[in-house]
Design an enzyme around this catalytic site. Sequence first.
Site, PDB file in Angstrom:
ATOM      1  N   SER A   1     -10.683 -15.965 -16.399  1.00  0.00           N
ATOM      2  CA  SER A   1     -10.415 -15.405 -17.777  1.00  0.00           C
ATOM      3  C   SER A   1     -11.147 -14.258 -17.975  1.00  0.00           C
ATOM      4  CB  SER A   1     -10.798 -16.682 -18.713  1.00  0.00           C
ATOM      5  OG  SER A   1     -10.199 -16.062 -19.900  1.00  0.00           O
TER       6      SER A   1
ATOM      7  N   HIS B   1      -4.414 -15.816 -17.548  1.00  0.00           N
ATOM      8  CA  HIS B   1      -3.548 -16.951 -18.397  1.00  0.00           C
ATOM      9  C   HIS B   1      -2.258 -16.464 -18.489  1.00  0.00           C
ATOM     10  CE1 HIS B   1      -7.620 -18.418 -19.394  1.00  0.00           C
ATOM     11  NE2 HIS B   1      -7.883 -17.151 -20.308  1.00  0.00           N
TER      12      HIS B   1
END
Length: 273
Positions: A167, A202
Site C-alpha cells: 500500500s 490494492h
Amino acid sequence: MNRRDFVAAGTTLAAAAAVTDFANPLHAMPAPSTALSDMTDSSTRATRKILIAGGGFRTTFIGLMAQLSGKARPRILYLPTASADSEQGIISFFQSCAPLNVEPFVQRSFIASTSQLQDWDEVLLSADGIVVSGGNTLNQQAIWKAQGIDVILRQAWDRGIVLGGASAGSLCWFEEGTTDSRPKVLSIVKCLGFLPGSHSPHYDAEPGRRPLYQKLIGNGEMKPGYACDNDAGLYFEETTLKRVVSARVGAKCYYVDRVNGRATEKVLEPEQI
C-alpha cells in the site's frame, strides 16, 4: 539531525519461511536520465533491492525479504510513518515476524528528542530489511522529507538494505501513483522515485483503483507502471523487475502502458511463495 524516539524489540523466533528460486528478469523499465538511480556509481555499492506487495505485507513477504537480505538472522525494521505509528500495526508486524528467524524492531516517526537516543541514520542503516507500513502516503512523504528520512532511505537502498512494504509501503518507492490520502476522491501522489514510473496498490481490492489507474495512464496524466493485487508483489534489483510473486492463489500483478492514446494492461503471472 535531531535525536528521535527509537523503540527496539528483539524476539527469539523460529525458522524462516521457504521461498522459491529467482526467476529470470521479466521486464525492465528504463530509468529517466535524471533518476536517483543514476546518481551512484554501481561499482561502489551493493545491489539495490525493493520488494513490494499491493496489500498484505505479512509473514510470507517478510520471510522473502529476510531471504533476500542474505543474512542468517536479519534485522527487520518496521517504519509505520504512514499509519501515524499505529500501535495495532506495530503489534501485527511483530505477530507476522513471530514464525520467522528474524530480529524485528520498530522506528516510530512521531517522537521526542528527549527520549530518542539515536539519529535516523543510526537506526535505519542498522537494519537488513525495512518494511514500510500502509496508511496515508501523502503525509508519509511530507514527514520523511521534513525529517530527512527520505535521504536515509536512499542511503539504505544504496547499501543493499532490502526496502519494501504494501500500500503506502509499496507506492512510496515509485515516482508517482494513485492514493486515497486526500479527501473525497483517489488522486495522484508524487513519491521518492527510486523506481521509475507509477504504481497502483490494492488493484483487486478497491473498486476505484483499476479504472482510475488505466484512465490516468491512457490520457497521459500518469507514467506507465505496475499494479498489484493484494497479496501479490514484485521484486526489483536496481530498477529491473526480477520476480513476480503471490501469497494467495489468484492474486496477480500487471504492467499498464500507454499505446496509441489508450491504456493497455499486461498480466504478470506470479510464482506462489
